[in-house]
Design a protein around this motif. Sequence first.
Motif, PDB file in Angstrom:
ATOM      1  N   SER A   5       0.937  -0.990  -0.092  1.00 29.65           N
ATOM      2  CA  SER A   5      -0.033  -0.018  -0.006  1.00 29.65           C
ATOM      3  C   SER A   5       0.855   1.296  -0.035  1.00 29.65           C
ATOM      4  O   SER A   5       0.615   2.136  -0.648  1.00 29.65           O
ATOM      5  N   PHE A   6       1.910   1.164   0.665  1.00 28.14           N
ATOM      6  CA  PHE A   6       2.863   2.178   0.506  1.00 28.14           C
ATOM      7  C   PHE A   6       3.579   2.515  -0.683  1.00 28.14           C
ATOM      8  O   PHE A   6       3.578   3.629  -1.188  1.00 28.14           O
ATOM      9  N   ARG A   8       2.354   1.543  -3.455  1.00 29.40           N
ATOM     10  CA  ARG A   8       1.107   2.191  -4.369  1.00 29.40           C
ATOM     11  C   ARG A   8       0.908   3.495  -4.379  1.00 29.40           C
ATOM     12  O   ARG A   8       0.659   4.219  -5.476  1.00 29.40           O
ATOM     13  N   GLU A   9       0.984   3.945  -2.909  1.00 29.19           N
ATOM     14  CA  GLU A   9       0.609   5.482  -2.876  1.00 29.19           C
ATOM     15  C   GLU A   9       1.672   6.324  -2.828  1.00 29.19           C
ATOM     16  O   GLU A   9       1.487   7.806  -2.933  1.00 29.19           O
ATOM     17  N   ASN A  10       2.970   5.712  -2.944  1.00 25.27           N
ATOM     18  CA  ASN A  10       4.168   6.808  -2.899  1.00 25.27           C
ATOM     19  C   ASN A  10       5.284   6.165  -3.961  1.00 25.27           C
ATOM     20  O   ASN A  10       6.524   6.252  -3.580  1.00 25.27           O
ATOM     21  N   ARG A  11       4.902   5.667  -5.187  1.00 26.21           N
ATOM     22  CA  ARG A  11       5.681   5.343  -6.133  1.00 26.21           C
ATOM     23  C   ARG A  11       6.808   6.148  -6.150  1.00 26.21           C
ATOM     24  O   ARG A  11       8.030   5.668  -6.286  1.00 26.21           O
ATOM     25  N   LEU A  33       3.746  -3.302  -8.293  1.00 23.50           N
ATOM     26  CA  LEU A  33       2.600  -2.723  -8.706  1.00 23.50           C
ATOM     27  C   LEU A  33       1.563  -3.463  -9.341  1.00 23.50           C
ATOM     28  O   LEU A  33       0.427  -3.600  -9.412  1.00 23.50           O
ATOM     29  N   LYS A  37      -1.719  -5.323  -8.399  1.00 21.39           N
ATOM     30  CA  LYS A  37      -3.177  -4.984  -9.518  1.00 21.39           C
ATOM     31  C   LYS A  37      -3.658  -6.381  -9.754  1.00 21.39           C
ATOM     32  O   LYS A  37      -4.912  -6.522  -9.722  1.00 21.39           O
TER      33      LYS A  37
END
Length: 424
Positions: A5-6, A8-11, A33, A37
């Motif tokens: 999740s980190f 995904r949100e902070n690529r 990622l 998905k």
Amino acid sequence: MLQVSFIRENREKVIEGLKTRKFYKIYLIDRILSLDKEKRKIQFQYNEYLAAYNNLSKEIGKLFTNGKGTQSLRSQSLKLKSEIHELNKKLSQKSKLLKEALLKIPNIPYKLVKSKFVSEKNEILYNCHSSHLLNKKKLTHCELANKFHLIDWKLGANISKSGFPVYIGQGARLQRALVQYFLDKNIRAGYIEYALPYIVNESSVQGTGQLPDKEEQMYYITRDFLYLIPTGEIPLINCFRDKILPENKLPIKATTYTPCFRREAGSYGANVRGLNRLHQFDKVEIVQISTPETSSEILEEMVKYVQGLLMNLNLPFRLLRLCGRDIGFTSAITYDFEIYSSIQKRWLEVSSISNCTDFQTNRLNIRYKNNGGKILFCHALNGSALALPRILAVLLEENQDEKEILIPNVLVSYTGFEKITLPF
């Protein structure tokens, strides 16, 4: 291990952090990622089919109770069950591939960690460099160990191989004194002592991040699928694996003494002679488990604490903040203490103190329940307090005289003697 999740949100933040530490397998981020998905898509289908199967099972149960036919619904149920089974297999495969990719990604450095600092060198924060040799004749610790019969290098090589020294007489007592002194200081500072196994399983070394990163540096027992520990940090942090800790019990402070075993492949040459680099050496380790909000403050506290140990031994030292290229795989920020050998004319690392944030605790599932009842990952910090071989080497070199070697005052009550004297 970084949380998906980190990533995904902070690529972009993750990629920037990896470049700071000179990790160039950036393609793994997009692979993670993509796998995430695909996994979430399969998970969604799986949940839908499972819900439909459960509803169908209830419907079949009602019809059966009422004595009505269920053949058509049973056919649908069997088809759904087969599809659920296939989706579950796909989900397991994607989860395995995702975990394998995540295990290869190191921790993301703090902003304080430099990508390039003075030609990619580490940042010197403090330097207490002063030699106090008592005479002009300067012998190396190898020569001193032979002269005063403190270490038998050949005996160790005969028993094992090079890199496994045998400490004898006053050398053995000095070694034991250092261990006991560090442990006693740690306990007085609030650390709880643990006596731990020196051999651990794969889950333990993977949880602390040595696998897959340091696999080639560890000794492996093939018959039992176990590893000799390269640091006491591994069994010590694993004491808290799969635990949910109450916030009011944090930070947890733990210490241990262990021998450490490292293959150190490729470690040859003049710079690694004697005690500079060994396959087996003693180390006293400190660990703290904290909340994310307090870990930075605790890191500073641990750095000051180790600095005090070195000052008590009256050894010349300096403090470094490591650049991104040099911090360990699990670390977000690392401070190194190095002591100076005026005879070898080089700095020798004796302690690394790191904040690993939630990287290890995510792998090991170490969590805490905050005052609001929410379950969160802890932060894990570790440090050497201290590693013995290089401490012993410089202690001998810096306190030598022609006929004796003085013992630092803080160790005299542990050794039982004030000086090392010639055996004849």
